[in-house]
Design a protein around this motif. Structure first.
Motif, PDB file in Angstrom:
ATOM      1  N   MET A   1      27.100  28.610  30.189  1.00 40.44           N
ATOM      2  CA  MET A   1      26.227  29.802  30.174  1.00 40.44           C
ATOM      3  C   MET A   1      25.583  29.963  31.555  1.00 40.44           C
ATOM      4  O   MET A   1      25.008  29.019  32.092  1.00 40.44           O
ATOM      5  CB  MET A   1      25.141  29.620  29.102  1.00 40.44           C
ATOM      6  N   ASN A   2      25.726  31.146  32.127  1.00 43.02           N
ATOM      7  CA  ASN A   2      25.100  31.358  33.434  1.00 43.02           C
ATOM      8  C   ASN A   2      23.612  31.644  33.255  1.00 43.02           C
ATOM      9  O   ASN A   2      23.145  31.901  32.151  1.00 43.02           O
ATOM     10  CB  ASN A   2      25.800  32.493  34.186  1.00 43.02           C
ATOM     11  N   ASP A   3      22.882  31.616  34.357  1.00 45.92           N
ATOM     12  CA  ASP A   3      21.441  31.837  34.278  1.00 45.92           C
ATOM     13  C   ASP A   3      21.051  33.219  34.803  1.00 45.92           C
ATOM     14  O   ASP A   3      19.923  33.432  35.213  1.00 45.92           O
ATOM     15  CB  ASP A   3      20.696  30.735  35.044  1.00 45.92           C
ATOM     16  N   PHE A   4      22.015  34.161  34.775  1.00 44.54           N
ATOM     17  CA  PHE A   4      21.696  35.534  35.166  1.00 44.54           C
ATOM     18  C   PHE A   4      20.655  36.083  34.195  1.00 44.54           C
ATOM     19  O   PHE A   4      20.770  35.890  32.975  1.00 44.54           O
ATOM     20  CB  PHE A   4      22.962  36.391  35.146  1.00 44.54           C
ATOM     21  N   PRO A   5      19.609  36.757  34.700  1.00 41.69           N
ATOM     22  CA  PRO A   5      18.466  37.075  33.829  1.00 41.69           C
ATOM     23  C   PRO A   5      18.677  38.228  32.846  1.00 41.69           C
ATOM     24  O   PRO A   5      17.807  38.478  32.025  1.00 41.69           O
ATOM     25  CB  PRO A   5      17.349  37.407  34.821  1.00 41.69           C
ATOM     26  N   PHE A   6      19.800  38.942  32.927  1.00 40.51           N
ATOM     27  CA  PHE A   6      20.015  40.081  32.036  1.00 40.51           C
ATOM     28  C   PHE A   6      21.293  39.910  31.227  1.00 40.51           C
ATOM     29  O   PHE A   6      22.304  39.443  31.741  1.00 40.51           O
ATOM     30  CB  PHE A   6      20.075  41.394  32.831  1.00 40.51           C
ATOM     31  N   ARG A   7      21.222  40.333  29.973  1.00 41.65           N
ATOM     32  CA  ARG A   7      22.405  40.333  29.090  1.00 41.65           C
ATOM     33  C   ARG A   7      23.083  41.692  29.071  1.00 41.65           C
ATOM     34  O   ARG A   7      24.282  41.794  28.789  1.00 41.65           O
ATOM     35  CB  ARG A   7      21.981  39.966  27.654  1.00 41.65           C
ATOM     36  N   ILE A   8      22.282  42.756  29.304  1.00 41.27           N
ATOM     37  CA  ILE A   8      22.781  44.132  29.197  1.00 41.27           C
ATOM     38  C   ILE A   8      22.293  44.930  30.397  1.00 41.27           C
ATOM     39  O   ILE A   8      21.112  44.842  30.760  1.00 41.27           O
ATOM     40  CB  ILE A   8      22.256  44.811  27.906  1.00 41.27           C
ATOM     41  N   VAL A   9      23.183  45.711  31.011  1.00 37.86           N
ATOM     42  CA  VAL A   9      22.787  46.687  32.024  1.00 37.86           C
ATOM     43  C   VAL A   9      23.349  48.035  31.592  1.00 37.86           C
ATOM     44  O   VAL A   9      24.564  48.210  31.445  1.00 37.86           O
ATOM     45  CB  VAL A   9      23.292  46.317  33.433  1.00 37.86           C
ATOM     46  N   GLY A  10      22.451  48.978  31.331  1.00 40.25           N
ATOM     47  CA  GLY A  10      22.840  50.329  30.940  1.00 40.25           C
ATOM     48  C   GLY A  10      22.794  51.271  32.126  1.00 40.25           C
ATOM     49  O   GLY A  10      22.019  51.070  33.067  1.00 40.25           O
ATOM     50  N   PHE A  11      23.629  52.300  32.053  1.00 41.79           N
ATOM     51  CA  PHE A  11      23.727  53.275  33.135  1.00 41.79           C
ATOM     52  C   PHE A  11      23.698  54.696  32.584  1.00 41.79           C
ATOM     53  O   PHE A  11      24.325  54.984  31.557  1.00 41.79           O
ATOM     54  CB  PHE A  11      25.053  53.123  33.889  1.00 41.79           C
ATOM     55  N   ASP A  12      23.008  55.573  33.290  1.00 42.40           N
ATOM     56  CA  ASP A  12      23.220  57.001  33.140  1.00 42.40           C
ATOM     57  C   ASP A  12      24.621  57.304  33.687  1.00 42.40           C
ATOM     58  O   ASP A  12      25.224  56.476  34.378  1.00 42.40           O
ATOM     59  CB  ASP A  12      22.123  57.744  33.917  1.00 42.40           C
ATOM     60  N   LEU A  13      25.137  58.497  33.400  1.00 41.97           N
ATOM     61  CA  LEU A  13      26.495  58.841  33.841  1.00 41.97           C
ATOM     62  C   LEU A  13      26.496  59.749  35.070  1.00 41.97           C
ATOM     63  O   LEU A  13      26.799  59.310  36.179  1.00 41.97           O
ATOM     64  CB  LEU A  13      27.264  59.474  32.675  1.00 41.97           C
ATOM     65  N   ASP A  14      26.129  61.014  34.887  1.00 43.55           N
ATOM     66  CA  ASP A  14      26.187  61.982  35.992  1.00 43.55           C
ATOM     67  C   ASP A  14      25.153  61.651  37.054  1.00 43.55           C
ATOM     68  O   ASP A  14      23.956  61.576  36.767  1.00 43.55           O
ATOM     69  CB  ASP A  14      25.933  63.397  35.461  1.00 43.55           C
ATOM     70  N   GLY A  15      25.605  61.438  38.273  1.00 43.76           N
ATOM     71  CA  GLY A  15      24.686  61.149  39.371  1.00 43.76           C
ATOM     72  C   GLY A  15      24.299  59.691  39.478  1.00 43.76           C
ATOM     73  O   GLY A  15      23.568  59.314  40.383  1.00 43.76           O
ATOM     74  N   THR A  16      24.797  58.864  38.544  1.00 43.46           N
ATOM     75  CA  THR A  16      24.489  57.434  38.571  1.00 43.46           C
ATOM     76  C   THR A  16      25.783  56.623  38.660  1.00 43.46           C
ATOM     77  O   THR A  16      26.031  55.938  39.644  1.00 43.46           O
ATOM     78  CB  THR A  16      23.675  57.018  37.336  1.00 43.46           C
ATOM     79  N   LEU A  17      26.609  56.703  37.629  1.00 44.82           N
ATOM     80  CA  LEU A  17      27.918  56.048  37.687  1.00 44.82           C
ATOM     81  C   LEU A  17      28.910  56.878  38.495  1.00 44.82           C
ATOM     82  O   LEU A  17      29.687  56.345  39.281  1.00 44.82           O
ATOM     83  CB  LEU A  17      28.489  55.866  36.278  1.00 44.82           C
ATOM     84  N   VAL A  18      28.906  58.182  38.223  1.00 46.86           N
ATOM     85  CA  VAL A  18      29.953  59.059  38.737  1.00 46.86           C
ATOM     86  C   VAL A  18      29.332  60.262  39.435  1.00 46.86           C
ATOM     87  O   VAL A  18      28.375  60.862  38.930  1.00 46.86           O
ATOM     88  CB  VAL A  18      30.870  59.540  37.580  1.00 46.86           C
TER      89      VAL A  18
END
Length: 220
Positions: A1-18
């Motif tokens: 198990m890694n010690d990265f502090p987040f299990r989930i990262v959510g993204f908006d779509l328009d203007g954020t991902l794409v």
């Protein structure tokens, strides 16, 4: 198990991902052309994006001479039809996004999309760009009957992803408010479809490119 502090990262779509501004501008201008309006430049349409296509159409009509009774209802299906047929002509992931998603995958982090775009259109677009299968869930503006800035879409994303510490990345005040309302850290991207400087969105953090995302998350 890694010690990265987040299990989930959510993204908006328009203007954020794409960067979808080119195709959304073309769709707005198609609708405007049906009522004899002059086309808008992409720079004018970018800040209209974020509350869904109907809001964008209303803003486009307002900017080109006003919103006559009935025009939004009449033109909205035409805008959606044109957009669906031309959904990924110009739209591309923002620079560095794929590498950031690869790194999050390697860390065992679940990624997801919460957008005010209709879920069907979000799935088509993400599918065209090869991103749909990378997301643990995709929640659209019509998925739950309530949309950002409400907390419910973010909370539903967390539940669908199995729970755990979550961060949300977006480019609008609606993204920041939704994250805040859901009690998760908000990260604004300065390269999105901003209607104000990124520093004025009230986000907990701002990044200027996707190379900064994971190093930032590691410090939180």
């Amino acid at each position: 198990m890694n010690d990265f502090p987040f299990r989930i990262v959510g993204f908006d779509l328009d203007g954020t991902l794409v960067d979808t501004a080119g195709d959304l501008t073309a769709a707005v201008n198609h609708a405007l052309s049906l009522v004899g309006r002059a086309p808008l430049p992409e720079a004018a349409v970018r800040p209209m994006i974020g509350l869904g296509a109907k809001h964008m159409l209303e803003q486009g009509l307002a900017a080109t001479g006003g919103v006559p009774d009935g025009d939004v209802e009449r033109l909205y299906p035409e805008l959606l039809r044109y957009y669906e047929d031309h959904i990924a002509v110009h739209s591309r992931p923002f620079p560095g996004l794929i590498e950031a998603l690869d790194r999050l995958d390697a860390l065992g982090v679940r990624t997801a999309v919460v957008t005010n775009k209709m879920e069907r259109l979000a799935r088509i677009l993400l599918g065209e760009l090869g991103l749909a299968d990378r997301m643990a869930t995709i929640i659209g503006g019509d998925t739950l009957g309530v949309r950002k800035p409400a907390a419910e879409p973010i909370l539903a994303m967390i539940e669908r992803c199995g729970g755990g510490r979550t961060a949300f990345v977006g480019d609008s005040i609606y993204d920041v408010m939704a994250a805040t309302n859901a009690g998760v850290p908000s990260i604004a991207v300065s390269f999105g479809f901003l209607d104000r400087p990124a520093a004025d969105l009230g986000a907990d953090h701002v990044i200027d490119d996707y190379g900064e995302l994971i190093p930032l998350l590691e410090t939180l």
